[in-house]
Motif scaffolding. Structure first.
Motif, PDB file in Angstrom:
ATOM      1  N   ASP A   1       0.821  -1.204   0.000  1.00 21.32           N
ATOM      2  CA  ASP A   1       0.000   0.000   0.000  1.00 21.32           C
ATOM      3  C   ASP A   1       0.859   1.259   0.000  1.00 21.32           C
ATOM      4  N   LEU A   2       1.881   1.240   0.810  1.00 19.93           N
ATOM      5  CA  LEU A   2       2.744   2.415   0.907  1.00 19.93           C
ATOM      6  C   LEU A   2       3.509   2.645  -0.387  1.00 19.93           C
ATOM      7  N   ARG A   3       3.883   1.589  -1.056  1.00 17.06           N
ATOM      8  CA  ARG A   3       4.578   1.741  -2.335  1.00 17.06           C
ATOM      9  C   ARG A   3       3.660   2.369  -3.377  1.00 17.06           C
ATOM     10  N   ARG A   4       2.386   1.945  -3.386  1.00 15.26           N
ATOM     11  CA  ARG A   4       1.438   2.525  -4.346  1.00 15.26           C
ATOM     12  C   ARG A   4       1.210   4.007  -4.050  1.00 15.26           C
ATOM     13  N   THR A   5       1.122   4.364  -2.765  1.00 19.81           N
ATOM     14  CA  THR A   5       0.954   5.773  -2.395  1.00 19.81           C
ATOM     15  C   THR A   5       2.138   6.595  -2.873  1.00 19.81           C
ATOM     16  N   VAL A   6       3.311   6.093  -2.664  1.00 18.60           N
ATOM     17  CA  VAL A   6       4.525   6.806  -3.095  1.00 18.60           C
ATOM     18  C   VAL A   6       4.538   6.947  -4.605  1.00 18.60           C
ATOM     19  N   ALA A   7       4.138   5.865  -5.306  1.00 19.92           N
ATOM     20  CA  ALA A   7       4.120   5.921  -6.781  1.00 19.92           C
ATOM     21  C   ALA A   7       3.157   6.985  -7.261  1.00 19.92           C
ATOM     22  N   ALA A   8       1.984   7.084  -6.594  1.00 25.02           N
ATOM     23  CA  ALA A   8       1.004   8.106  -6.992  1.00 25.02           C
ATOM     24  C   ALA A   8       1.544   9.496  -6.741  1.00 25.02           C
ATOM     25  N   LEU A   9       2.188   9.683  -5.606  1.00 20.12           N
ATOM     26  CA  LEU A   9       2.762  10.993  -5.294  1.00 20.12           C
ATOM     27  C   LEU A   9       3.908  11.337  -6.243  1.00 20.12           C
ATOM     28  N   GLU A  10       4.631  10.342  -6.650  1.00 23.71           N
ATOM     29  CA  GLU A  10       5.760  10.585  -7.544  1.00 23.71           C
ATOM     30  C   GLU A  10       5.315  10.889  -8.963  1.00 23.71           C
ATOM     31  N   ALA A  11       4.020  10.551  -9.328  1.00 25.41           N
ATOM     32  CA  ALA A  11       3.524  10.833 -10.681  1.00 25.41           C
ATOM     33  C   ALA A  11       3.539  12.324 -10.979  1.00 25.41           C
ATOM     34  N   ASP A  12       3.296  13.214  -9.971  1.00 27.75           N
ATOM     35  CA  ASP A  12       3.439  14.670 -10.074  1.00 27.75           C
ATOM     36  C   ASP A  12       2.550  15.270 -11.162  1.00 27.75           C
ATOM     37  N   THR A  13       1.207  14.952 -11.193  1.00 23.10           N
ATOM     38  CA  THR A  13       0.274  15.561 -12.155  1.00 23.10           C
ATOM     39  C   THR A  13      -0.054  17.003 -11.774  1.00 23.10           C
ATOM     40  N   ILE A  14       0.155  17.357 -10.505  1.00 21.83           N
ATOM     41  CA  ILE A  14      -0.144  18.717 -10.055  1.00 21.83           C
ATOM     42  C   ILE A  14       0.765  19.724 -10.734  1.00 21.83           C
ATOM     43  N   SER A  15       2.018  19.373 -10.915  1.00 19.20           N
ATOM     44  CA  SER A  15       2.959  20.313 -11.547  1.00 19.20           C
ATOM     45  C   SER A  15       2.507  20.679 -12.955  1.00 19.20           C
ATOM     46  N   ALA A  16       2.062  19.653 -13.683  1.00 21.53           N
ATOM     47  CA  ALA A  16       1.565  19.933 -15.045  1.00 21.53           C
ATOM     48  C   ALA A  16       0.318  20.818 -15.000  1.00 21.53           C
ATOM     49  N   GLU A  17      -0.582  20.556 -14.049  1.00 25.29           N
ATOM     50  CA  GLU A  17      -1.802  21.355 -13.912  1.00 25.29           C
ATOM     51  C   GLU A  17      -1.476  22.786 -13.518  1.00 25.29           C
ATOM     52  N   ILE A  18      -0.472  22.939 -12.654  1.00 27.04           N
ATOM     53  CA  ILE A  18      -0.054  24.296 -12.243  1.00 27.04           C
ATOM     54  C   ILE A  18       0.417  25.092 -13.455  1.00 27.04           C
ATOM     55  N   LYS A  19       1.182  24.462 -14.314  1.00 25.51           N
ATOM     56  CA  LYS A  19       1.684  25.161 -15.501  1.00 25.51           C
ATOM     57  C   LYS A  19       0.523  25.596 -16.397  1.00 25.51           C
ATOM     58  N   ILE A  20      -0.463  24.710 -16.524  1.00 23.95           N
ATOM     59  CA  ILE A  20      -1.628  25.060 -17.355  1.00 23.95           C
ATOM     60  C   ILE A  20      -2.373  26.260 -16.763  1.00 23.95           C
ATOM     61  N   GLN A  21      -2.591  26.195 -15.447  1.00 21.27           N
ATOM     62  CA  GLN A  21      -3.334  27.274 -14.794  1.00 21.27           C
ATOM     63  C   GLN A  21      -2.534  28.581 -14.785  1.00 21.27           C
ATOM     64  N   GLN A  22      -1.227  28.480 -14.693  1.00 25.50           N
ATOM     65  CA  GLN A  22      -0.397  29.691 -14.743  1.00 25.50           C
ATOM     66  C   GLN A  22      -0.536  30.377 -16.097  1.00 25.50           C
ATOM     67  N   ARG A  23      -0.523  29.591 -17.152  1.00 28.19           N
ATOM     68  CA  ARG A  23      -0.682  30.176 -18.487  1.00 28.19           C
ATOM     69  C   ARG A  23      -2.082  30.773 -18.641  1.00 28.19           C
ATOM     70  N   LEU A  24      -3.094  30.051 -18.161  1.00 30.84           N
ATOM     71  CA  LEU A  24      -4.458  30.528 -18.274  1.00 30.84           C
ATOM     72  C   LEU A  24      -4.660  31.826 -17.490  1.00 30.84           C
ATOM     73  N   GLU A  25      -3.985  31.901 -16.334  1.00 30.74           N
ATOM     74  CA  GLU A  25      -4.077  33.137 -15.532  1.00 30.74           C
ATOM     75  C   GLU A  25      -3.485  34.309 -16.293  1.00 30.74           C
ATOM     76  N   SER A  26      -2.355  34.068 -16.956  1.00 30.21           N
ATOM     77  CA  SER A  26      -1.706  35.134 -17.729  1.00 30.21           C
ATOM     78  C   SER A  26      -2.596  35.567 -18.896  1.00 30.21           C
ATOM     79  N   ILE A  27      -3.206  34.586 -19.547  1.00 30.78           N
ATOM     80  CA  ILE A  27      -4.082  34.902 -20.697  1.00 30.78           C
ATOM     81  C   ILE A  27      -5.302  35.691 -20.245  1.00 30.78           C
ATOM     82  N   LEU A  28      -5.933  35.251 -19.175  1.00 37.25           N
ATOM     83  CA  LEU A  28      -7.128  35.948 -18.682  1.00 37.25           C
ATOM     84  C   LEU A  28      -6.798  37.338 -18.152  1.00 37.25           C
TER      85      LEU A  28
END
Length: 881
Positions: free
Chosen positions: A284-311
């Protein structure tokens, strides 16, 4: 007459039996040591492999490494026992010699039970035979035996040795081996061994069985010591590989890395996790670490940062458009147009009579302004000349001055100032719109616009679903407001830049669009803040979960590997204990060495000292001191002169030779000689007196021992034969190179003719001739005269002249001169000389005149002459009695 040599048996003084020394020492030592001593004493030899293993097993049990299973090793009860008798060894023949140096095949040497002389000049092949003996005995100076170096294909080495061991006759086929029992018991003396016997610290070739017991005990202790060392090495080698099972970042890693005797196992055990669900929790702990290591938030942050600049750009653009006062712009635009029209009317009227080349347009106005600026510059420089033209520098006419005046009036006209003011106000109204940057927003709009086109194309080609559905999915919720704002901004920028008319309907949606875009910007900013917060939390969570996973994996592995860890720590503790218990081993070895030194002093050194002194006296060797040294149970001897000088640095070559021979003979006698003694050229570099002394010692030894002598010294050989004449314990072999090196021939020797031997040959020849006729009898009679001639020579040398001078003897025996019977000489001389001359007529060795060649000797004449000689000898010997 042979001089007597005094060699007596050495009776060692009363001494303690070495077995008693070992037994007493063993009883005061550990059980395992006593075990070794007991087996050495009872077996009278080294420990077997099983016994050595038993000693180590007892050591482990006695020191509480293993449970006690072996019986208690009781104190030793010592009883004296005699050394086993050694069966005597004697060589009977050496033959079939092949592949040794360049020796010819077929030679046979049959050593006598007493003295055997192998005589030959240098280079005849004696050394080949001596090298075989040295190889068999593994002597200190054994040589490398080569084959015939001139042969195309050297033959393998071999020789057939026949011998007796006790009462048993045996054979051995030698094939080049060194150190073959029982031939290793042979004692060999040669010139190269002199340096060993003179200068070196020598161990004894023979060690009494009782003294050898110390060596066996030392070997037993060393076997236990070696087994301990091997066990320590194996115990400490088990640590490899275990540390690789644990993550380096785990808190338990340093403890595993340094596992050893000092490890706190209880503390280590407390860190283990042996729960049944540990594997599930780890997964279970390995799966949790794997999910945290996927780092989808960083990609979402970049998208939202660009959208904020555009808006941000889009809402600002919409707000700017909404803030545009179209009515004010229209009024100011109309005002500016009216002023510009008035200005053109004024300019045309002002310069109508000026004869201008063209209508006064804006280009012409720029020309006037430039002239005014140049005039101001000249004024500032103090170089302005009002009477000259600014451009051509010609004097001004009245008409020109009037035109320039109109220029000034034109430039100072109020309409121009009003135009400038109106332009400034108009620019202030339009600048916010024309200066708005919306490139990022435009690019974003272009992206989803292209995506919509692609979706529509895919729909047309059957690649996807509804084009409208596909397009609307790719567009953001605010795309209508964004597109309208961007479109309005583009149109306004173009209209305002050209001061064109702007309709109020163009900006009627700007305010609502700005509100929508601001709302979208606020939502985007909130989402972005939320994502950033989540990212910070995720990083901390990931680190914490990774650490938790590492510790859990290490704890689980600790539980799984506990048996190995426990065993490794146990092995390390055992290795430390074994190392500690092995430290006294050198002390035990030194103790046994001390006992061996005491025993060797009594059993060997004292006896050897007496024997050596005895041999030195017989051989007239120099007097020196012998020091006895011992290490690791080995008895050794060292010879020194006064001042601790080595004998070789002081003594002559001859003195060193007899000193070495004395050492050699003392060592050979120490055990009681039960095997052949071989001398290889023992008298080289000796004078005649020492040669005689060595010969006497060798022949005395040959009375009880098989002795083989290799020599090229004819005086030494003849002396040996003379000294052995009475006992007849001698065989003589001539080695020549006439038919190839090493040709062996049994001979009578250079001076072996004795009256008794010759008498026997004469009688046997006469007896043989009696039974023959014709040429056979004549040949035997001639042989008989040959022996009579030899008898005359030997009788003259040994009895008439009493051996005062003899062939091959190095000196004249003046002490025998008085033994010659002078009064009986004439009669004996007459008979001997007459018969000698007669014998010379009939032998082949003397040339005869032609008339005498036809006269053949008769058997009767031979018998008569032999009777005369016998009577003459008897008369001479009895003269004066």
């Amino acid at each position: 007459m042979q001089e007597e040599v005094a060699i007596v048996a050495t009776n060692p003084s009363s001494r303690t039996d070495p077995r008693d020394l070992l037994g007493e020492w063993g009883n005061s030592a550990d059980e395992w040591v006593r075990y070794i001593v007991r087996h050495v004493l009872t077996g009278a030899g080294p420990l077997s492999q099983d016994e050595a293993a038993g000693a180590y097993a007892l050591f482990r049990q006695e020191k509480a490494f293993d449970p006690r299973a072996l019986p208690v090793e009781e104190p030793l009860a010592i009883t004296e026992s005699e050394d086993e008798a050694i069966e005597p060894l004697a060589l009977t023949s050496i033959s079939q010699v092949v592949g040794v140096n360049a020796l010819v095949e077929g030679g046979v040497i049959e050593p006598h039970a007493g003295l055997t002389i192998l005589f030959g000049e240098n280079g005849t092949g004696k050394t080949g035979y001596s090298r075989i003996f040295k190889a068999l005995a593994a002597s200190r100076t054994v040589d490398v035996i080569l084959g015939d170096i001139e042969a195309a294909t050297p033959k393998p080495q071999s020789a057939l040795i026949t011998y007796t061991l006790g009462s048993d006759a045996k054979t051995y086929t030698w094939t080049g081996n060194q150190g073959v029992a029982p031939f290793t018991r042979m004692s060999i003396f040669d010139s190269p061994s002199v340096s060993f016997h003179v200068d070196d610290d020598l161990e004894y070739v023979y060690v009494p069985a009782a003294l050898a017991l110390f060596n066996h005990v030392i070997a037993g202790i060393k076997s236990v010591q070696a087994t301990i060392d091997q066990a320590v090495t194996e115990l400490r080698a088990t640590a490899t590989g275990l540390v690789s099972r644990f993550p380096r970042a785990a808190s338990v890693y340093p403890l595993i890395e340094t596992l050893g005797a000092s490890t706190d196992l209880e503390h280590l055990r407390s860190m283990a996790d042996t729960s049944p669900d540990v594997d599930a929790r780890t997964g279970d702990l390995r799966r949790t670490v794997a999910a945290l290591e996927a780092d989808t938030i960083s990609a979402e942050i970049k998208i939202q940062q660009r959208l904020e600049s555009i808006l941000t750009q889009a809402s600002l653009a919409a707000t700017t458009i909404a803030d545009l006062n179209v009515d004010a712009y229209t009024r100011e635009r109309d005002t500016l147009r009216t002023l510009q029209e008035d200005y053109r009317t004024f300019r045309t009227a002002l310069f109508e009579a000026a004869d201008l080349p063209a209508e006064p347009d804006d280009t012409w106005s720029a020309f006037i302004v430039a002239g005014e600026s140049y005039q101001a510059h000249l004024v500032a420089e103090g170089a302005h000349d009002a009477d000259r033209c600014l451009y051509c520098r010609q004097p001004l006419s009245e008409a020109a001055r009037e035109l320039i005046g109109k220029y000034s009036e034109y430039l100072e006209d109020k309409i121009t100032a009003d135009i400038t003011a109106s332009t400034t106000r108009l620019k202030a109204l339009t600048a916010p719109v024309t200066g708005t940057q919306a490139s990022d927003a435009a690019a974003f709009a272009a992206e989803y616009s292209e995506s919509t086109i692609t979706s529509a194309t895919d729909t047309d080609t059957g690649a996807g679903g509804s084009g409208d559905a596909g397009g609307s999915e790719d567009k953001p919720a605010f795309h209508v407001e964004l597109d309208r704002t961007l479109s309005t901004l583009t149109q306004l920028t173009e209209l305002l830049s050209n001061t064109s008319e702007v309709s109020g309907t163009l900006t009627e949606h700007a305010a609502s669009d700005a509100e929508t875009l601001r709302s979208a910007l606020g939502a985007t900013s909130e989402r972005l803040a939320e994502l950033r917060s989540q990212a910070e939390t995720r990083s901390e969570t990931l680190m914490a979960k990774k650490k938790e996973l590492v510790e859990l994996e290490a704890a689980a592995e600790l539980g799984r590997s506990w048996s190995l860890i426990d065993a490794q720590v146990s092995d390390a503790k055992q290795a430390d204990r074994l190392t500690l218990l092995a430290k006294p081993m050198p002390g035990l070895l030194r103790a046994v060495t001390g006992l061996a030194k005491t025993a060797s002093d009594q059993m060997i050194n004292e006896s050897f000292d007496a024997l050596f002194t005895e041999e030195c006296a017989v051989l007239r060797a120099p007097t020196l001191n012998i020091e006895f040294v011992g290490r690791q149970g080995r008895a050794q001897r060292r010879k020194v002169l006064t001042g601790k000088h080595k004998p070789s640095s002081v003594l002559s070559e001859g003195e060193q030779k007899v000193l070495a021979m004395a050492d050699f003979l003392a060592e050979a006698r120490l055990a009681g000689i039960t095997a052949p003694v071989i001398f290889d050229d023992p008298v080289s570099s000796l004078d005649h007196r020492r040669i005689n002394e060595v010969a006497q010692r060798v022949t005395l030894l040959a009375e009880t021992t098989q002795v083989i002598v290799f020599t090229h010294d004819i005086f030494f050989a003849s002396t040996l034969l003379s000294l052995m004449e009475s006992s007849k314990r001698c065989a003589y072999f001539q080695i020549t190179d006439e038919d190839g090196k090493g040709k062996v021939t049994r001979a009578t020797g250079p001076r072996w003719d004795s009256l008794n031997n010759i008498k026997k040959n004469i009688n046997e020849t006469i007896q043989a001739a009696t039974g023959q006729d014709g040429d056979a009898r004549a040949a035997l009679v001639r042989t008989g005269y040959d022996w009579i001639r030899a008898w005359c020579e030997v009788f003259t040398e040994t009895e008439l002249l009493q051996g005062v001078t003899q062939r091959y003897q190095p000196n004249v025996r003046m002490t025998n001169l008085s033994k010659i019977k002078a009064e009986a000489l004439p009669e004996a001389i007459e008979t001997v000389n007459r018969v000698f001359e007669e014998a010379c007529r009939y032998i082949d060795g003397h040339s005869q005149p032609l008339p005498a060649l036809g006269v053949s000797p008769t058997l009767a004449g031979l018998e008569a002459h032999w009777a005369e000689l016998t009577t003459a000898r008897s008369t001479y010997l009895n003269a004066g009695s």
